[in-house]
Design an enzyme around this catalytic site. Structure first.
Site, short mmCIF file in Angstrom:
data_model
loop_
_atom_site.label_atom_id
_atom_site.label_comp_id
_atom_site.label_asym_id
_atom_site.label_seq_id
_atom_site.Cartn_x
_atom_site.Cartn_y
_atom_site.Cartn_z
N ARG A 24 52.24 46.86 23.94
CA ARG A 24 51.59 47.61 22.85
C ARG A 24 51.97 49.08 22.90
O ARG A 24 52.17 49.71 21.89
CB ARG A 24 50.06 47.51 23.01
CG ARG A 24 49.49 46.36 22.21
CD ARG A 24 47.98 46.25 22.38
NE ARG A 24 47.67 44.88 22.67
CZ ARG A 24 47.02 44.43 23.72
NH1 ARG A 24 46.54 45.26 24.62
NH2 ARG A 24 46.81 43.15 23.89
N GLU A 35 56.69 35.33 38.63
CA GLU A 35 55.55 34.55 39.13
C GLU A 35 56.07 33.40 39.99
O GLU A 35 56.87 32.60 39.53
CB GLU A 35 54.71 34.03 37.95
CG GLU A 35 53.72 32.94 38.28
CD GLU A 35 52.71 33.30 39.36
OE1 GLU A 35 52.02 34.31 39.21
OE2 GLU A 35 52.63 32.54 40.37
N SER A 41 49.33 33.43 33.29
CA SER A 41 48.16 33.61 32.43
C SER A 41 47.28 32.37 32.36
O SER A 41 47.21 31.68 31.34
CB SER A 41 48.66 33.97 31.02
OG SER A 41 47.60 34.47 30.25
N ALA A 43 43.46 30.30 33.72
CA ALA A 43 42.05 30.57 33.97
C ALA A 43 41.64 30.01 35.33
O ALA A 43 41.10 28.90 35.41
CB ALA A 43 41.21 29.94 32.86
N CYS A 45 39.26 30.90 37.07
CA CYS A 45 37.80 30.78 37.11
C CYS A 45 37.33 29.44 36.56
O CYS A 45 36.21 29.01 36.84
CB CYS A 45 37.14 31.91 36.31
SG CYS A 45 37.83 33.51 36.67
N ASP A 286 43.25 41.84 42.20
CA ASP A 286 42.67 41.48 43.51
C ASP A 286 43.41 42.09 44.69
O ASP A 286 42.92 42.07 45.81
CB ASP A 286 42.69 39.96 43.68
CG ASP A 286 41.56 39.26 42.92
OD1 ASP A 286 40.83 39.95 42.18
OD2 ASP A 286 41.43 38.04 43.08
C1 LIG Z 1 38.22 28.72 42.00
C2 LIG Z 1 38.08 30.13 41.54
C3 LIG Z 1 37.03 30.50 40.72
C4 LIG Z 1 36.89 31.82 40.30
N1 LIG Z 1 35.84 32.16 39.48
C5 LIG Z 1 35.72 33.43 39.03
C6 LIG Z 1 34.68 33.79 38.13
O1 LIG Z 1 33.87 32.94 37.70
N2 LIG Z 1 34.60 35.09 37.72
C7 LIG Z 1 35.48 36.04 38.14
O2 LIG Z 1 35.38 37.21 37.73
N3 LIG Z 1 36.48 35.73 39.00
C8 LIG Z 1 36.62 34.45 39.45
N4 LIG Z 1 37.65 34.12 40.29
C9 LIG Z 1 38.54 35.19 40.76
C10 LIG Z 1 39.62 35.48 39.73
O3 LIG Z 1 40.32 34.30 39.43
C11 LIG Z 1 40.56 36.52 40.31
O4 LIG Z 1 39.81 37.68 40.59
C12 LIG Z 1 41.65 36.88 39.32
O5 LIG Z 1 42.45 35.76 39.01
C13 LIG Z 1 42.53 37.99 39.91
O6 LIG Z 1 43.62 38.22 39.08
P1 LIG Z 1 44.94 38.84 39.68
O7 LIG Z 1 45.90 38.90 38.56
O8 LIG Z 1 44.64 40.08 40.43
O9 LIG Z 1 45.41 37.80 40.79
P2 LIG Z 1 45.76 36.25 40.70
O10 LIG Z 1 45.04 35.60 39.59
O11 LIG Z 1 45.55 35.72 42.07
O12 LIG Z 1 47.29 36.25 40.35
C14 LIG Z 1 48.25 36.69 41.26
C15 LIG Z 1 49.51 35.94 40.96
O13 LIG Z 1 50.57 36.51 41.73
C16 LIG Z 1 51.41 35.46 42.17
N5 LIG Z 1 52.15 35.98 43.32
C17 LIG Z 1 51.67 36.36 44.52
N6 LIG Z 1 52.65 36.79 45.32
C18 LIG Z 1 53.78 36.68 44.61
C19 LIG Z 1 55.14 36.98 44.90
N7 LIG Z 1 55.52 37.47 46.09
N8 LIG Z 1 56.07 36.73 43.95
C20 LIG Z 1 55.71 36.23 42.72
N9 LIG Z 1 54.44 35.93 42.41
C21 LIG Z 1 53.48 36.17 43.33
C22 LIG Z 1 50.46 34.33 42.49
O14 LIG Z 1 51.12 33.09 42.48
C23 LIG Z 1 49.43 34.48 41.38
O15 LIG Z 1 49.72 33.66 40.26
C24 LIG Z 1 37.82 32.80 40.71
C25 LIG Z 1 38.90 32.43 41.54
C26 LIG Z 1 39.04 31.12 41.94
C27 LIG Z 1 40.20 30.73 42.81
#
Ligand SMILES: Cc1cc2nc3c(=O)[nH]c(=O)nc-3n(C[C@H](O)[C@H](O)[C@H](O)COP(=O)(O)OP(=O)(O)OC[C@H]3O[C@@H](n4cnc5c(N)ncnc54)[C@H](O)[C@@H]3O)c2cc1C
Length: 451
Positions: A24, A35, A41, A43, A45, A286
């Site tokens: 944007r 990835e 992208s 869910a 959660c 995270d």
């Molecule tokens: C079962 C479950 C239930 C959840 N429920 C909730 C909820 O109800 N409410 C809420 O707020 N949060 C919830 N969460 C937490 C939420 O999913 C995470 O906080 C959120 O996904 C974080 O987003 P992110 O992009 O920081 O990391 P992630 O979603 O973890 O994405 C990081 C990505 O980076 C990729 N990656 C890592 N290292 C590398 C590398 N070296 N090279 C290439 N790719 C890489 C991984 O494969 C991953 O796809 C839940 C999590 C889980 C597992």
């Protein structure tokens, strides 16, 4: 002259929100997300609800495919591409194409690290036995659901009493599996106080879920390579499925190796613009340390809401914007069977033994008018600072309609309100939704009298 390039490590909440926001901000920027998994992208959660069968099809957890990113936003999302190293001095990442089994370099002008969190996997005897599973990725979710449907386990043990353990307990229970939870802490959910955790334990026990709290898993027994029991300090629990949900930590090995400063729990240090101290490198989600808004101190949380907001801020700033992410209150919400749970701000266990003089008020009340058929018990606990009267935190445990009330407490905390002021809010009332005195107002009134 070639276009400027943003490279993103990761492909989920923080990563793809940043990618969209960057698009944007600048239509001329090349945006490449790398990835390592099969999906971008998604869910995460929604995983517990897919495992439990509330969400019928796996595809419903996929928000946007690489093809859609390419067609709609001119964003290139490469799945099964793992970043192995970051070389800040050369402005390059080293990538492994996991399907083609080859390595290559990708140059960047801006790099966003959005590697998320990784599951803690305790190094216990037998943890590699078949039937001992973890749950952090969609691949894990798919495998677990297949196992539930083909293997038809009868007894599941969940190691870990956090919210993921709880949500999966509900999922297994829904499928008619006999569920036990083994947790090291004396009550479920460390991010609420033990008195509130006890209410959750009671509700789960009433559902028929067996709780073994205050005892840690020590080993996994196996028969012919398949898990057959979980051994704790006090007992042996037969199991044909074990879910290890022992918590998550920031996934920051890449960042550490690249020399980026790490903070709390080894999360990446960033400023409120999501900039790391290393030029041209940003981080969000995270994998980063953030600020606890009540204390102003360092904090870490794994939350999709926080990750998405931070991704948006990073995407805006690296395309010349001036957005900021001030921090979080640590707000979370969940449910297990009939019981809803929510929390925000500081809790008593964090404040005890510290310098802040605080008081708490806990009210046992109801979700809506007593005579209305959906009325259920709910408990609200509020915490405030003695002297200033300032609200510090809140927790809710109760029936349907209880937990989302936490958002009133969240708003009050953001506004720096006193308990006094909170007690005066003109909150909505009609019998299907609340008692005349809203539970938050009752708790705030009781708390303000102690401050
Ligand atoms: C079962 C479950 C239930 C959840 N429920 C909730 C909820 O109800 N409410 C809420 O707020 N949060 C919830 N969460 C937490 C939420 O999913 C995470 O906080 C959120 O996904 C974080 O987003 P992110 O992009 O920081 O990391 P992630 O979603 O973890 O994405 C990081 C990505 O980076 C990729 N990656 C890592 N290292 C590398 C590398 N070296 N090279 C290439 N790719 C890489 C991984 O494969 C991953 O796809 C839940 C999590 C889980 C597992």
């Amino acid at each position: 002259m070639s276009a400027e390039r943003l490279v993103i490590v990761g492909g989920d909440a923080a990563a793809m929100t940043a990618a969209s926001q960057a698009r944007r901000g600048r239509s001329d920027l090349e945006v490449v997300a790398l990835e390592k998994g099969r999906y971008v992208s998604y869910a995460a959660c929604g995983i517990p609800y897919y495992v439990g069968g509330v969400v019928d099809r796996f595809e419903k957890l996929l928000i946007r495919s690489p093809e859609e990113f390419r067609q709609k936003q001119n964003i290139e999302a490469r799945i099964r591409h793992e970043v192995l190293h970051i070389e800040p001095n050369r402005g390059r990442v080293i990538v492994r194409d996991l399907d083609a089994e080859r390595e290559y370099e990708e140059a960047y002008d801006h790099l966003l690290i959005a590697t998320g969190a990784k599951a803690v996997r305790p190094d216990l005897p037998g943890i590699d036995a078949q039937g001992v599973v973890g749950l952090t990725s969609l691949e894990d979710a798919k495998a677990l659901r297949e196992l539930l449907e083909s293997g038809r386990p009868e007894r599941a043990v969940i190691v870990g009493g956090g919210y993921i353990g709880l949500e999966l307990a509900e999922a297994f229970h829904r499928r008619g599996i006999d569920v036990s939870i083994v947790g090291r802490a004396p009550e479920l959910l460390r991010n609420i106080d033990p008195d509130m955790g006890a209410l959750v334990s009671k509700a789960l026990t009433e559902m028929g879920i067996h709780l073994y709290l205050g005892e840690a898993a020590a080993a996994f027994e196996q028969t012919s390579g398949r898990v057959s029991a979980v051994v704790t300090e006090r007992r042996t629990l037969p199991a044909d499925l074990v879910l290890v949900a022992a918590g998550v930590r920031p996934n920051t090995e890449l960042a550490r190796e690249a020399g980026l400063p790490l903070g709390l729990k080894d999360a990446i240090k960033v400023d409120d613009h999501m900039r790391t101290p290393v030029e041209h490198i940003w981080a969000a989600g995270d994998c980063v340390e953030t600020v606890q808004l009540v204390t102003g101190g360092p904090y870490w949380i794994s939350a999709a809401t926080v990750a998405s907001k931070q991704g948006r801020v990073a995407g805006a700033n690296l395309t010349g914007g001036d957005a900021s992410f001030a921090g979080t209150l640590g707000t979370t919400i969940t449910k297990a069977g009939p019981i809803e749970i929510a929390r925000t701000g500081l809790q008593e266990t964090e404040l005890s033994g510290g310098d802040t003089r605080f008081a708490t008020a806990t009210v046992n009340t109801i979700t809506c008018a007593r005579y209305y058929p959906t009325s259920e018990p709910m408990t609200v606990k509020l915490i405030g600072e003695v002297g200033s009267g300032r609200l510090l935190g809140g927790q809710i445990v109760g029936g349907v309609g209880a937990a989302m009330r936490i958002n009133v407490v969240v708003t009050a905390l953001h506004a720096g309100m006193t308990a006094d002021l909170l007690a005066e809010l003109d909150l909505a009332y009609a019998p299907p939704f609340s008692a005349v005195w809203d539970p938050i107002l009752l708790a705030a009134r009781e708390l303000s009298a102690k401050l």
